[in-house]
Structures are given as structure tokens and as C-alpha cells.
Design a protein around this motif. Structure first.
Motif, short mmCIF file in Angstrom:
data_model
loop_
_atom_site.label_atom_id
_atom_site.label_comp_id
_atom_site.label_asym_id
_atom_site.label_seq_id
_atom_site.Cartn_x
_atom_site.Cartn_y
_atom_site.Cartn_z
N ASP A 164 66.85 51.36 15.19
CA ASP A 164 67.32 50.33 14.95
C ASP A 164 67.50 50.38 13.34
O ASP A 164 68.86 49.74 12.68
N PHE A 192 61.93 50.82 14.15
CA PHE A 192 62.17 50.27 15.32
C PHE A 192 61.59 48.41 15.10
O PHE A 192 60.53 48.43 14.64
N GLY A 193 62.16 47.47 15.84
CA GLY A 193 61.63 46.30 15.73
C GLY A 193 62.44 45.38 15.16
O GLY A 193 63.40 45.71 14.62
N PRO A 194 61.59 44.12 15.13
CA PRO A 194 60.40 43.69 15.74
C PRO A 194 60.58 43.77 17.51
O PRO A 194 61.61 43.36 17.94
N ARG A 195 59.69 44.41 17.96
CA ARG A 195 59.65 44.37 19.63
C ARG A 195 58.31 44.31 19.96
O ARG A 195 57.19 43.87 19.33
N GLU A 196 58.29 43.97 21.33
CA GLU A 196 56.91 43.74 21.99
C GLU A 196 56.07 44.66 21.75
O GLU A 196 56.26 46.06 21.85
N PHE A 245 57.90 39.81 5.94
CA PHE A 245 57.60 38.47 6.43
C PHE A 245 56.78 38.61 7.67
O PHE A 245 57.60 38.31 8.59
N LEU A 289 56.78 35.85 10.37
CA LEU A 289 58.02 35.22 10.90
C LEU A 289 58.16 35.68 12.43
O LEU A 289 58.97 34.97 13.20
N TYR A 290 57.63 36.82 12.82
CA TYR A 290 57.91 37.15 14.29
C TYR A 290 56.45 37.49 14.97
O TYR A 290 55.95 38.51 14.94
N ARG A 339 53.37 37.97 17.34
CA ARG A 339 53.44 38.83 18.65
C ARG A 339 54.16 39.89 18.79
O ARG A 339 54.09 40.52 19.89
N THR A 340 54.86 40.27 17.72
CA THR A 340 55.96 41.55 17.78
C THR A 340 55.27 42.72 17.08
O THR A 340 54.20 42.36 16.10
N SER A 390 67.20 48.42 9.52
CA SER A 390 67.26 47.75 10.86
C SER A 390 67.39 46.10 10.68
O SER A 390 67.52 45.55 11.79
N GLY A 391 67.26 45.47 9.62
CA GLY A 391 67.64 44.29 9.63
C GLY A 391 66.33 43.31 9.46
O GLY A 391 66.48 42.06 9.70
N VAL A 392 65.06 44.03 9.47
CA VAL A 392 63.65 42.99 9.42
C VAL A 392 64.18 42.29 7.85
O VAL A 392 64.13 43.21 6.95
N PRO A 393 63.81 41.04 7.93
CA PRO A 393 63.83 40.42 6.67
C PRO A 393 62.68 41.02 5.68
O PRO A 393 61.43 41.31 6.01
N LYS A 442 66.78 37.84 1.63
CA LYS A 442 65.98 38.85 2.46
C LYS A 442 66.35 39.81 3.34
O LYS A 442 65.72 40.33 4.12
N ASN A 498 74.35 43.28 9.24
CA ASN A 498 73.77 44.15 10.75
C ASN A 498 73.19 42.99 11.70
O ASN A 498 72.89 41.95 11.37
N PHE A 510 61.20 42.73 25.96
CA PHE A 510 60.41 41.87 25.80
C PHE A 510 59.92 41.21 27.37
O PHE A 510 60.93 41.42 28.19
#
Lengths: 244, 194
Positions: free
Chosen positions: A38, A55-59, A112, A115-116, A118-119, A149-152, B42, B62, B103
Motif C-alpha cells: 500500500d 500495508f493496511g489498515p486491514r483485518e 490515529f 480511528l480504525y 479491529r484492524t 499508504s494513506g494512513v492518517p 493528517k 492517494n 475483511f
């Protein structure tokens, strides 16, 4: 460099690799180098060559590691068998397990997590070639990979080390200085929030020397941060042009 | 500390942690967060400063972090199927077609359609690709529904020979072996590109 040189710093204050005390090694940063991840980043810090992928956020797998109220950050720091002069066993060593934990904990404050729930976010750091200060370079690259990867993120994380060599406090130690020098102080920080996320010390320093080392490392962080920003902008400026 | 018009950074590329202003001058919107009264970005994106409504947001550059949320349409593959529910491997959420992982979701017979359904065998089979909507994220699994005409199977495969099924009115025909099956299809069955 098998024998110990008499002096790590000559009379003019020039180090073994020709740098001054407050000079960083040449740095090259690249973002988005892996297509299957990602987010990814590549760093060349002196002779260090490190790849980072996020990678992620994913399960989360296994599922029992998932937290009901927040995201879990997992890090794997790994040195390739060919990354050092003598073959390194590819199995995770005690040192690698510790560094994985240290890198994870230095990146966590920038995310953060709530924010997500369970991942999980996975960060893989692969050291292709090591020459001292890999943990700092790894943190710098891993932060870029997560941002890519775009995760905040609250802020980018950037790391730099300082230490004592021949009674002189110097910045950005390389392998020989790290092994033969007196002390090593890796520092990771979030430059915009002015927060330190990692501070370690290996060796002995007086309080004055310690303060000087931390300040020098922070100065180094600022320089690396500028290059980190540059690397991200290089990728995303191009993306913008393609879209138009 | 207001930004003069010349200092406006509208459309500028911003990175995580970049300062955008203070809460006295802007209302923080998507892509931003506030710490100690200061607004920061962020994500990596373009800063959009709406001077009329005094809002600041960051438009992402992205695809960003995507997770299933209640109300969002997802695309998934049927995993294990039982007579009253099936497991769905969610592979795409909203506009993001390829997640780096999957998921897990569950589609229960009561959420398939408004009509009475005898068995999950008449709805979908393992391997089918379905479009569904998330109705709950509780119970550590996403509960899905296909109770809408644009939801349901979008690609069904023959349970005997795995050939892509063709839709003929209310039944699904296998062009290879002539097997006839039933599915709860979406109105655009076989058309969406994945």
C-alpha cells in the motif's frame, strides 16, 4: 576495516569517512518503490540501504490480536543475510526483535490508532545493506511508507543518531564509529509537533555531552525531515500532473 | 495570526503534520486534525481553504486507508456457505477495488432480500462475486445485506463446472454443461469490471 584505527577523528576534526563532526552522511530517499505494498519507501543513508513497506489498515490475522477499540501497528525489522560482511542468519535475532519493538513504539505516537478499530497496519523493514544507524534510517523510511499508504498521521517521524567518538560529540555515526566509539544516542522525533518518540543511549555520556548529543541529533532530524518532505513531494507532484 | 490572501496555500501539496491554520480562523474539515488549537493535515493531499465558509480541508492524493463502514457498498467473494448464511471475503470497499487484505463479512438469509427465501443455495454459491451493503460492524464481523436491486451476485459460477453463468430471466444457465441454478443477482449482473 578489521583493525582498530588509532584515531577516529584526526587533528583537523575530520572523521574516518571524511566528514566533520556535525555533518550527515549523503542521503537518498524514494517513495512508492514497491507496487504490491500500500505504501513503500527506500532509503540510502551513507552505505545503509533499507526498504520499507506498509500495508493496511486491514483485518488482523491472527484475529485474537485485534483490539476492539483501536488499530494495531506491527513492525518487522529484518536484516538480509547479505546485509553485513559475515552472513547473518535470516532468522530473527534478539537484536532484530528488539529493534522491531523500538521502531513500532517510535511510530505509534504518529498514528490515529483509535480511528480504525479491529484492524492492523503492518510495516516491514528490510535492511539490504547495513552500515550503522539502521534503526534511525529504518524509522525514517517506515514513516514515509506509512504516509505513502494513506494512513492518517499526526506527523511524519524522522530519526537521527548522535554519539561520542574520541571525546568528541558527533552526529550520524557509521558502523566503525558505532562499534569503536564511546556512546550512541538515537533520537526519533515528530518535527512539527516538536515531540520526541524515541530516545535511547548506548554507552556513557556526561550530562553535558548527552544534552549536546540530543541537540545534534535533533538538528540532524531537521535536515533529514526536509529531505523526507522532498521525497514525498516528488512522488505526489508527478501524480497530480498525470491526473490533469 | 490570519493568513493574508497572498499567503493562502489553496491547492498546495501538504503532508501529514503540516500546519494549516488555527481554529480561530478556520473550521477543520476532512483530512485535518486539531491539536492545541492548531489545525494540521493528517494525510498527503491538496489543502483546500474555503474562505467564504472559513473551512479548511485536505483533498487526498492517494486512495488512503479504506475500511468497511456501515452504509458503504462492498464487493466480495463468497467463502464458506451454509444453508442460512454465507461468509463473504470483502475485497473492495466503495471505490477502492483492491484492498491489500480482505475483511470478513457475513450475509444472513434474513438480509438477502425482501422476499421469502428458502435456502442460501438459491442466493449464491461459494466463489461467486457479490455486491453488498454493510449494515453493521458489530460482533467483530461485518454484517451485509443484498436487499436492493443493485445488490446481489454480479458474477456467478456454475457449481458443477465453474463456468461463468448466464442470466436468463429468473434462472441462471451454464453455457458449458447446461446446468440451471438460481441466484439473487444485481440488476447489472456480469457487467461491472473488477
Amino acid at each position: 576495516m578489521n583493525e582498530k584505527p588509532e584515531k577516529l577523528i584526526d587533528k583537523k576534526g575530520i572523521r574516518l569517512d571524511g566528514r566533520k563532526a556535525d555533518e550527515l552522511r549523503p542521503l537518498k530517499l524514494q517513495v512508492g518503490v514497491l507496487s504490491n505494498a500500500d505504501g513503500s519507501a527506500y532509503i540510502e543513508h551513507g552505505k545503509n540501504k533499507i526498504l520499507a513497506a506498509a500495508f493496511g489498515p486491514r483485518e488482523m490475522h491472527p484475529k485474537h490480536l485485534a483490539q476492539p477499540d483501536r488499530m494495531v501497528l506491527r513492525c518487522r525489522y529484518h536484516m538480509a543475510p547479505f546485509s553485513v560482511q559475515e552472513r547473518k542468519s535470516p532468522a530473527p535475532s534478539r537484536r532484530e526483535v528488539e529493534l522491531s519493538k523500538v521502531i513500532k513504539e517510535s511510530l505509534e505516537p504518529a498514528l490515529f490508532l483509535e480511528l480504525y478499530p479491529r484492524t492492523g497496519v503492518d510495516v516491514f523493514v528490510e535492511v539490504l545493506q547495513a552500515d550503522g544507524g539502521t534503526r534511525c534510517a529504518a524509522i525514517t523510511a517506515a514513516a514515509l511508507a506509512i504516509a505513502d499508504s494513506g494512513v492518517p498521521m499526526k506527523d511524519l517521524v524522522v530519526a537521527c543518531a548522535a554519539g561520542k567518538v574520541d571525546d568528541t560529540v558527533v552526529v550520524d555515526l557509521f558502523d566503525a564509529e558505532d562499534k569503536l566509539g564511546a556512546a550512541d544516542v538515537p533520537v526519533a522525533c515528530m518535527p512539527n509537533l516538536n515531540a520526541v518518540t524515541l530516545l535511547q543511549m548506548d554507552g556513557i555520556l556526561s550530562p553535558d555531552e548527552f544534552e549536546k548529543a540530543v541537540n545534534m541529533a535533533m538538528e540532524g532530524c531537521k535536515k533529514i525531515y526536509a529531505m523526507q518532505k522532498e521525497a514525498l513531494k516528488t512522488k505526489y507532484m508527478v501524480v497530480k500532473e498525470v491526473e490533469e | 495570526m490570519t493568513l493574508k490572501p497572498s499567503e493562502q496555500r489553496n491547492g498546495n501539496l501538504v503532508l501529514p503534520g503540516e500546519r494549516l491554520g488555527v481554529i480561530e480562523e478556520f473550521i477543520p474539515d476532512s483530512g485535518t486534525y486539531v491539536k492545541d488549537g492548531v489545525i494540521y493535515s493528517k494525510i498527503i493531499g491538496r489543502a483546500l481553504m474555503d474562505m467564504l465558509n472559513r473551512r479548511v480541508s485536505v483533498y487526498p492524493l492517494n486512495e488512503g486507508a479504506v475500511v468497511p463502514k456501515v452504509g458503504v457498498t462492498v464487493i466480495g467473494q463468497i467463502g464458506n456457505a451454509q444453508s442460512d448464511n454465507v461468509l463473504v471475503r470483502i475485497m473492495g470497499v466503495g471505490t477502492k477495488k483492491n484492498l491489500s487484505g480482505i475483511f470478513s463479512g457475513i450475509l444472513h438469509i434474513s438480509d438477502v432480500s425482501d422476499r421469502y427465501i428458502d435456502s442460501m443455495n438459491d442466493v449464491c454459491k461459494p466463489g461467486d462475486i457479490i455486491r453488498a451493503k454493510v449494515i453493521s460492524g458489530k460482533n467483530q464481523i461485518y454484517h451485509l445485506t443484498t436487499s436492493d436491486k443493485n445488490l446481489g451476485v454480479i458474477y456467478g459460477f456454475c457449481s458443477l463446472c465453474s463456468t461463468l453463468l448466464e442470466q436468463r430471466q429468473y434462472e441462471m444457465h451454464c453455457p458449458k454443461c447446461g446446468n440451471v441454478e438460481r441466484r439473487k443477482t444485481a440488476f447489472d449482473y456480469g457487467k461491472e469490471e473488477i
